[in-house]
Design a protein around this motif. Sequence first.
Motif, PDB file in Angstrom:
ATOM      1  N   ILE A 113       0.712  -1.119   0.015  1.00  0.00           N
ATOM      2  CA  ILE A 113      -0.058   0.002  -0.022  1.00  0.00           C
ATOM      3  C   ILE A 113       0.922   1.227  -0.001  1.00  0.00           C
ATOM      4  O   ILE A 113       0.358   2.447  -0.451  1.00  0.00           O
ATOM      5  N   LEU A 114       2.092   1.324   0.362  1.00  0.00           N
ATOM      6  CA  LEU A 114       2.911   2.239   0.291  1.00  0.00           C
ATOM      7  C   LEU A 114       3.223   2.921  -1.102  1.00  0.00           C
ATOM      8  O   LEU A 114       3.398   4.162  -1.224  1.00  0.00           O
ATOM      9  N   HIS A 115       2.778   2.016  -2.190  1.00  0.00           N
ATOM     10  CA  HIS A 115       2.964   2.587  -3.624  1.00  0.00           C
ATOM     11  C   HIS A 115       1.605   3.383  -3.837  1.00  0.00           C
ATOM     12  O   HIS A 115       1.833   4.127  -4.865  1.00  0.00           O
ATOM     13  N   ILE A 116       0.679   3.345  -3.210  1.00  0.00           N
ATOM     14  CA  ILE A 116      -0.604   4.045  -3.082  1.00  0.00           C
ATOM     15  C   ILE A 116      -0.696   5.668  -2.802  1.00  0.00           C
ATOM     16  O   ILE A 116      -0.635   5.725  -1.485  1.00  0.00           O
ATOM     17  N   PRO A 117      -0.672   6.605  -3.453  1.00  0.00           N
ATOM     18  CA  PRO A 117      -0.695   8.015  -2.757  1.00  0.00           C
ATOM     19  C   PRO A 117      -2.009   8.168  -2.161  1.00  0.00           C
ATOM     20  O   PRO A 117      -2.047   8.763  -0.917  1.00  0.00           O
ATOM     21  N   ASN A 118      -2.937   7.793  -2.674  1.00  0.00           N
ATOM     22  CA  ASN A 118      -4.782   8.266  -2.350  1.00  0.00           C
ATOM     23  C   ASN A 118      -5.023   7.062  -1.256  1.00  0.00           C
ATOM     24  O   ASN A 118      -6.068   6.319  -1.528  1.00  0.00           O
ATOM     25  N   LYS A 119      -4.278   7.010  -0.045  1.00  0.00           N
ATOM     26  CA  LYS A 119      -4.783   5.849   0.903  1.00  0.00           C
ATOM     27  C   LYS A 119      -6.072   6.369   1.513  1.00  0.00           C
ATOM     28  O   LYS A 119      -7.018   5.335   1.711  1.00  0.00           O
ATOM     29  N   ASP A 120      -6.391   7.523   1.480  1.00  0.00           N
ATOM     30  CA  ASP A 120      -7.800   8.051   1.932  1.00  0.00           C
ATOM     31  C   ASP A 120      -8.988   7.629   0.864  1.00  0.00           C
ATOM     32  O   ASP A 120     -10.303   7.549   1.263  1.00  0.00           O
ATOM     33  N   LYS A 121      -8.682   7.341  -0.267  1.00  0.00           N
ATOM     34  CA  LYS A 121      -9.836   6.657  -1.173  1.00  0.00           C
ATOM     35  C   LYS A 121      -9.617   5.169  -0.999  1.00  0.00           C
ATOM     36  O   LYS A 121     -10.678   4.541  -1.538  1.00  0.00           O
ATOM     37  N   LEU A 122      -8.355   4.384  -1.023  1.00  0.00           N
ATOM     38  CA  LEU A 122      -8.445   3.168  -0.834  1.00  0.00           C
ATOM     39  C   LEU A 122      -8.934   2.489   0.152  1.00  0.00           C
ATOM     40  O   LEU A 122      -9.762   1.585   0.280  1.00  0.00           O
ATOM     41  N   PHE A 123      -8.677   3.158   1.387  1.00  0.00           N
ATOM     42  CA  PHE A 123      -9.407   2.375   2.707  1.00  0.00           C
ATOM     43  C   PHE A 123     -10.936   2.309   3.025  1.00  0.00           C
ATOM     44  O   PHE A 123     -11.291   1.366   3.497  1.00  0.00           O
ATOM     45  N   PRO A 124     -11.559   3.223   2.280  1.00  0.00           N
ATOM     46  CA  PRO A 124     -12.980   3.307   2.248  1.00  0.00           C
ATOM     47  C   PRO A 124     -13.345   1.899   1.453  1.00  0.00           C
ATOM     48  O   PRO A 124     -14.353   1.351   1.612  1.00  0.00           O
ATOM     49  N   LYS A 125     -12.682   1.594   0.450  1.00  0.00           N
ATOM     50  CA  LYS A 125     -13.287   0.593  -0.478  1.00  0.00           C
ATOM     51  C   LYS A 125     -12.672  -0.868   0.079  1.00  0.00           C
ATOM     52  O   LYS A 125     -13.574  -1.548   0.178  1.00  0.00           O
ATOM     53  N   LEU A 126     -11.675  -0.804   0.861  1.00  0.00           N
ATOM     54  CA  LEU A 126     -11.423  -2.057   1.532  1.00  0.00           C
ATOM     55  C   LEU A 126     -12.348  -2.213   2.610  1.00  0.00           C
ATOM     56  O   LEU A 126     -12.752  -3.456   3.056  1.00  0.00           O
ATOM     57  N   TYR A 127     -12.623  -1.160   3.353  1.00  0.00           N
ATOM     58  CA  TYR A 127     -13.777  -1.318   4.634  1.00  0.00           C
ATOM     59  C   TYR A 127     -15.089  -1.906   3.846  1.00  0.00           C
ATOM     60  O   TYR A 127     -15.624  -2.705   4.545  1.00  0.00           O
ATOM     61  N   ARG A 128     -15.448  -1.412   2.846  1.00  0.00           N
ATOM     62  CA  ARG A 128     -16.673  -1.767   2.137  1.00  0.00           C
ATOM     63  C   ARG A 128     -16.816  -3.185   1.829  1.00  0.00           C
ATOM     64  O   ARG A 128     -17.824  -4.073   1.870  1.00  0.00           O
ATOM     65  N   TRP A 129     -15.676  -3.691   1.134  1.00  0.00           N
ATOM     66  CA  TRP A 129     -15.308  -5.071   0.767  1.00  0.00           C
ATOM     67  C   TRP A 129     -15.270  -6.151   1.791  1.00  0.00           C
ATOM     68  O   TRP A 129     -15.634  -7.079   1.778  1.00  0.00           O
ATOM     69  N   LEU A 130     -14.987  -5.761   3.215  1.00  0.00           N
ATOM     70  CA  LEU A 130     -15.126  -6.515   4.209  1.00  0.00           C
ATOM     71  C   LEU A 130     -16.406  -6.892   4.658  1.00  0.00           C
ATOM     72  O   LEU A 130     -17.270  -6.056   4.870  1.00  0.00           O
ATOM     73  N   LYS A 131     -16.349  -8.123   5.243  1.00  0.00           N
ATOM     74  CA  LYS A 131     -17.519  -8.460   6.111  1.00  0.00           C
ATOM     75  C   LYS A 131     -17.887  -7.801   7.279  1.00  0.00           C
ATOM     76  O   LYS A 131     -16.699  -7.494   7.905  1.00  0.00           O
ATOM     77  N   PRO A 132     -18.909  -7.653   7.892  1.00  0.00           N
ATOM     78  CA  PRO A 132     -19.055  -7.116   9.389  1.00  0.00           C
ATOM     79  C   PRO A 132     -18.181  -7.909  10.199  1.00  0.00           C
ATOM     80  O   PRO A 132     -18.341  -9.203  10.085  1.00  0.00           O
ATOM     81  N   GLY A 133     -17.439  -7.392  11.127  1.00  0.00           N
ATOM     82  CA  GLY A 133     -16.581  -8.245  11.888  1.00  0.00           C
ATOM     83  C   GLY A 133     -15.295  -8.481  11.124  1.00  0.00           C
ATOM     84  O   GLY A 133     -14.479  -9.397  11.990  1.00  0.00           O
ATOM     85  N   GLY A 134     -14.975  -8.310   9.932  1.00  0.00           N
ATOM     86  CA  GLY A 134     -13.798  -8.898   9.111  1.00  0.00           C
ATOM     87  C   GLY A 134     -12.590  -7.960   9.589  1.00  0.00           C
ATOM     88  O   GLY A 134     -12.685  -7.011  10.315  1.00  0.00           O
ATOM     89  N   THR A 135     -11.570  -8.691   9.156  1.00  0.00           N
ATOM     90  CA  THR A 135     -10.158  -7.929   9.850  1.00  0.00           C
ATOM     91  C   THR A 135      -9.179  -7.569   8.664  1.00  0.00           C
ATOM     92  O   THR A 135      -9.180  -8.348   7.446  1.00  0.00           O
TER      93      THR A 135
END
Length: 452
Positions: A320-342
């Motif tokens: 993830i160090l290669h991705i400048p827009n981490k503020d746009k990436l992390f919401p996507k990862l959050y959305r793809w996780l199941k509730p309670g996911g890690t």
Amino acid sequence: MEAGRDCVVEERAEEEVMVFLPDLAAKRVLYLNATRSFVYKLAAVAAHVTAVDSMQHNANEKLKDHHVDNVTFKCDDVTKLDFPSASFDLVCSSKLFENLHDPSASNLMSRVLSWLTPGGHFFLREKSYHPSVGKVVTGDGRVYRNGRKYCGMLHATTSPTSALNVTRGKNLVAYIASGDPCEVCLLAERVERETTEQLMETRYSLSFILKLEWIFGHTWVSTGGEATTREFCGHLKLRPGQRVLDVGCGAGGSAFFMARHYGIHIHGVDLSTSMINLSIDRQENLNTDDKKRIQFEICDIMKAEYASNTYDVIYSRDSILHIPNKDKLFPKLYRWLKPGGTLFTTDYFRGTGRLSQEFLSYEKKSCSAFVTMETYGATLRAAGFKEVKEQDLCDKFYDIQKEELDSFTSTREAFVDQYSQEDFDVLVNICSNKLGWVKSQQFVWGAFTAKK
């Protein structure tokens, strides 16, 4: 029964391809080596489909069922086709290039480039029977190439003003489930030539990946290789049947390890065509059960779209160090996780020490976008993650990197014999610099765990 099962698998594969393709609304499509079922799937969403088959009786059969007015069937030799420039938004082919030797295949790709509109796409689907070698010609004259060979051919397709750039690629899940990970598809975009060259400069070459494995171990390109993977996975409480998204999956080490030891399903994503093609090659060598649990995909994670609440765990090692827009990436990862996911990541960060010019030069050259651990954690929380825990792993990193460097140095003679002294010096310099930057607190290796 066998034929019926094959039809079911192929139907699922076609549905999977439709999801893989770009939006076709109001688009013009050229379909080479057309199959009837897929023609109508394309026609249902595209403005118009030109379907080409080299066999007249096949074209006639398709015409009998022609009940839509946005399909044109054409019988012609694909190597002799001629269309005006910028005629199509998408050109797709299905198991066509196995019938073409390299000169004809390269010539057709060049003409496809000219037929595409700017920003248009070229999709190809092929069977790779021999993933460990670039190309095999069979007794009947068919040419089977692996994914890496096709990526190389696509990237070599240029004109004075444009080029083909591979943006996505994967092995089809429908066929993985039947034990065959070598049914592959690739999507390339027509881009300005300068854009392609800039993108390619940021990618790992196959040669560089294999050199890195001298340091980290076979299939590994991240600190500690299997040892740290074993430790980190041990804390994740993985269970058979869970689904894991591996962001920046590299050469496949983590995916293979988790499938083998935990019986989970892995979706490995990486921007590097070389990484993914190498991983698919190696997947073929797994036992049948493990082979069926892994899918690899060439993809820019910032452009990826997966269903919400899909993954039990999202895992990423030093990517993830290669991705400048981490503020746009992390919401996507959050959305793809199941509730309670890690979410679990390890990454490189900027430290609190004064940054040297040498460090800043490395950051730029490696296309990294380092932030501090504090900023990284705050961005995770802003995306909605809870129970965000960080761990400074600098001491562990120093000890591991020192051990890896010592081990690599002991192989100098063998490495130089296979590559060169210059290559050896480059890798030693990278490792030595990181050790120095850790000592001067410019460079940090850390881990984050967070919950949805």
